[in-house]
Motif scaffolding. Sequence first.
Motif, PDB file in Angstrom:
ATOM      1  N   PRO A 306      55.258  13.024  19.590  1.00 21.18           N
ATOM      2  CA  PRO A 306      54.811  12.193  18.468  1.00 21.18           C
ATOM      3  C   PRO A 306      53.896  12.934  17.502  1.00 21.18           C
ATOM      4  O   PRO A 306      53.915  12.659  16.298  1.00 21.18           O
ATOM      5  CB  PRO A 306      54.073  11.038  19.163  1.00 21.18           C
ATOM      6  CG  PRO A 306      53.650  11.583  20.476  1.00 21.18           C
ATOM      7  CD  PRO A 306      54.740  12.517  20.877  1.00 21.18           C
ATOM      8  N   ALA A 307      53.095  13.880  18.028  1.00 24.79           N
ATOM      9  CA  ALA A 307      52.204  14.630  17.139  1.00 24.79           C
ATOM     10  C   ALA A 307      53.007  15.484  16.157  1.00 24.79           C
ATOM     11  O   ALA A 307      52.667  15.560  14.959  1.00 24.79           O
ATOM     12  CB  ALA A 307      51.271  15.510  17.964  1.00 24.79           C
ATOM     13  N   ALA A 308      54.069  16.124  16.642  1.00 23.36           N
ATOM     14  CA  ALA A 308      54.897  16.940  15.754  1.00 23.36           C
ATOM     15  C   ALA A 308      55.569  16.083  14.688  1.00 23.36           C
ATOM     16  O   ALA A 308      55.591  16.443  13.495  1.00 23.36           O
ATOM     17  CB  ALA A 308      55.939  17.697  16.572  1.00 23.36           C
ATOM     18  N   LEU A 309      56.120  14.947  15.104  1.00 25.91           N
ATOM     19  CA  LEU A 309      56.738  14.043  14.135  1.00 25.91           C
ATOM     20  C   LEU A 309      55.720  13.529  13.123  1.00 25.91           C
ATOM     21  O   LEU A 309      55.988  13.471  11.916  1.00 25.91           O
ATOM     22  CB  LEU A 309      57.383  12.868  14.872  1.00 25.91           C
ATOM     23  CG  LEU A 309      58.797  13.077  15.422  1.00 25.91           C
ATOM     24  CD1 LEU A 309      59.214  11.889  16.258  1.00 25.91           C
ATOM     25  CD2 LEU A 309      59.784  13.317  14.294  1.00 25.91           C
ATOM     26  N   PRO A 345      57.433  21.463  13.779  1.00 28.48           N
ATOM     27  CA  PRO A 345      58.266  21.593  14.988  1.00 28.48           C
ATOM     28  C   PRO A 345      57.734  22.590  16.005  1.00 28.48           C
ATOM     29  O   PRO A 345      58.183  22.585  17.157  1.00 28.48           O
ATOM     30  CB  PRO A 345      59.621  22.052  14.431  1.00 28.48           C
ATOM     31  CG  PRO A 345      59.642  21.566  13.023  1.00 28.48           C
ATOM     32  CD  PRO A 345      58.230  21.677  12.559  1.00 28.48           C
ATOM     33  N   ALA A 346      56.789  23.446  15.606  1.00 25.38           N
ATOM     34  CA  ALA A 346      56.235  24.433  16.537  1.00 25.38           C
ATOM     35  C   ALA A 346      55.354  23.801  17.595  1.00 25.38           C
ATOM     36  O   ALA A 346      55.103  24.415  18.642  1.00 25.38           O
ATOM     37  CB  ALA A 346      55.418  25.474  15.769  1.00 25.38           C
ATOM     38  N   LEU A 347      54.887  22.570  17.349  1.00 27.15           N
ATOM     39  CA  LEU A 347      53.840  22.004  18.195  1.00 27.15           C
ATOM     40  C   LEU A 347      54.225  21.911  19.674  1.00 27.15           C
ATOM     41  O   LEU A 347      53.438  22.331  20.536  1.00 27.15           O
ATOM     42  CB  LEU A 347      53.432  20.637  17.647  1.00 27.15           C
ATOM     43  CG  LEU A 347      52.077  20.107  18.104  1.00 27.15           C
ATOM     44  CD1 LEU A 347      50.979  21.106  17.807  1.00 27.15           C
ATOM     45  CD2 LEU A 347      51.780  18.783  17.418  1.00 27.15           C
ATOM     46  N   PRO A 348      55.401  21.375  20.036  1.00 32.68           N
ATOM     47  CA  PRO A 348      55.731  21.343  21.471  1.00 32.68           C
ATOM     48  C   PRO A 348      55.744  22.729  22.104  1.00 32.68           C
ATOM     49  O   PRO A 348      55.276  22.905  23.239  1.00 32.68           O
ATOM     50  CB  PRO A 348      57.130  20.711  21.486  1.00 32.68           C
ATOM     51  CG  PRO A 348      57.202  19.914  20.229  1.00 32.68           C
ATOM     52  CD  PRO A 348      56.421  20.698  19.226  1.00 32.68           C
ATOM     53  N   GLY A 349      56.253  23.723  21.373  1.00 30.22           N
ATOM     54  CA  GLY A 349      56.269  25.075  21.911  1.00 30.22           C
ATOM     55  C   GLY A 349      54.887  25.660  22.072  1.00 30.22           C
ATOM     56  O   GLY A 349      54.571  26.276  23.101  1.00 30.22           O
ATOM     57  N   LEU A 350      54.017  25.472  21.079  1.00 32.83           N
ATOM     58  CA  LEU A 350      52.670  26.035  21.135  1.00 32.83           C
ATOM     59  C   LEU A 350      51.856  25.420  22.271  1.00 32.83           C
ATOM     60  O   LEU A 350      51.137  26.129  22.993  1.00 32.83           O
ATOM     61  CB  LEU A 350      51.955  25.801  19.798  1.00 32.83           C
ATOM     62  CG  LEU A 350      52.485  26.583  18.595  1.00 32.83           C
ATOM     63  CD1 LEU A 350      51.810  26.108  17.316  1.00 32.83           C
ATOM     64  CD2 LEU A 350      52.276  28.079  18.782  1.00 32.83           C
ATOM     65  N   ILE A 351      51.946  24.102  22.434  1.00 30.94           N
ATOM     66  CA  ILE A 351      51.188  23.446  23.498  1.00 30.94           C
ATOM     67  C   ILE A 351      51.748  23.822  24.864  1.00 30.94           C
ATOM     68  O   ILE A 351      51.001  24.084  25.816  1.00 30.94           O
ATOM     69  CB  ILE A 351      51.190  21.920  23.295  1.00 30.94           C
ATOM     70  CG1 ILE A 351      50.466  21.558  21.986  1.00 30.94           C
ATOM     71  CG2 ILE A 351      50.529  21.207  24.460  1.00 30.94           C
ATOM     72  CD1 ILE A 351      50.451  20.082  21.674  1.00 30.94           C
TER      73      ILE A 351
END
Length: 513
Positions: A306-309, A345-351
Amino acid sequence: MLSRLLGFARDVVIARYFGVGPATDAFLVAFRIPNFLRRLFSDGSFSLAFLPLLRGTDGKGGVQGRLEVDTLFGALILLLLQISLAGTLAAPLLIAVFAPGLFAQPLDSALCTDMVRITFPYLFFIVLTAFAGGILNSRGHFAVPAFTPVLLNLCMIIGAIWFAPLLDRPIMALAWAVLLAGLLQFALQIPALAYTGHVPRPHFSLRRFRQSWPLLRGVMPSLLGVSVPQLNILVDTFFASFLMSGSISWLYYSDRYIELPVAMVGVALGTAILPRLANLHLQGDGAHFSEVLDWGLRWVTLISLPAALGLGMLSTPLMACVFGTDAARETDIVMAARSLMAYAPALPGLIAVRVLSSAYAARHDSGALLTSGLLAVLVNGGLGVALAFMAAPQGWRHAALTLSTALAALLQGGFLLHKLLRTGIYCPRPGWGLFLLRTGFAALIMAVGLLYGDKQSLRLIMPIENSYLRLCVLVAGGTGVYFSVLWLGGVRRRHLHAPLRPVAAAAGIQRCD
């Protein structure tokens, strides 16, 4: 959270008082160089690399373990003094490496050189601060290292508001604020170390320096592997220096929004579970090791989707809060929003990388971290050139750089996860399919709600005069919708409880088939 909120306030102050232009770009380059090293060693990276080493010294006896830590401390002091001196003298060379495009404007490069010479000694204090924070984290004390960045934000805010008007070149106040913050941040660690009884005393011995060098050399692959996002931001800054004026600033502000959830979720989770994972690995309890990692990845999924969206869909109102609603800033809002939209879209990967890196660091597997990091940097650089300079139209080239960084982050996260699954170190607990379905559906409903709410807020709330109110309504509404749908879908607190059963002594490493 306090640190990141003050960081946001700091960026708003910089944007409002100095705007976007050549002087701000020059400061952000001058700040980016030592700040890259700050983020390389702080935000949990130093702890990820050094905590297993510090844990290892505990088993060597109190005197021997303390002597090794003191020797490392002394070696760091001497090394940092030399690097700080060299960086200060070679400031023009550093600018040529990190942002060569500035040399097209001699005045900008001269201003940037002056500020690099002021900010670069910040490296000396912040690395020692991170070393002290690593010691505190290894002893189970997290509050002081987490609070430390607050001082940097406060110093920069005070410098911009009260001291900048007193200088001939107001932007220089920010550079002096960075240097002062480094000194204060290091000073804050000393009482905390004294409270725990683990104040390092630098030990200067040539023989012991030679003995400690293999330890430092062994830490570097882990340090570089977990610091890939910072390396990729430097790559983006390098390319952005050749784009239109303001590109460096637009990238900076989009990166700041991404940092907020990465620090509050990724760094927090990774730092918190690392001591647990390190203990479990030493005890040989592979099953519980996998359970703790699984718990962390479930939280990554729950928050990052949800944060990325939200960041992508609300990029324009988010940037309106930074730059203000003055019509003269409309271009900056639009351009910065484009880079944030591409970066989201990078957020899931970075976390995920922050959490997965804890598993590798706990197992002393620095090779995988380094390999994944180098792969991500190479992919980011290649895609950055292809997308920004060959494919993207004018006005979107800076956004193409953040898109390449996003793809590289997802690739690194996928690489690390795949290896853990392939080797059987991580065995996902049952129910992942249903959990992904529930979170994905809730995030989709939230996105639909944000689209509708954004249109309604434009009509009902004056967007020009009330950008903060508009954003608060949208964020609160989106959050409420997301967690309500999760609850209706059957997700309960018990599904996210951390595995807290006692560590099994000598249980034997268990792997899934």
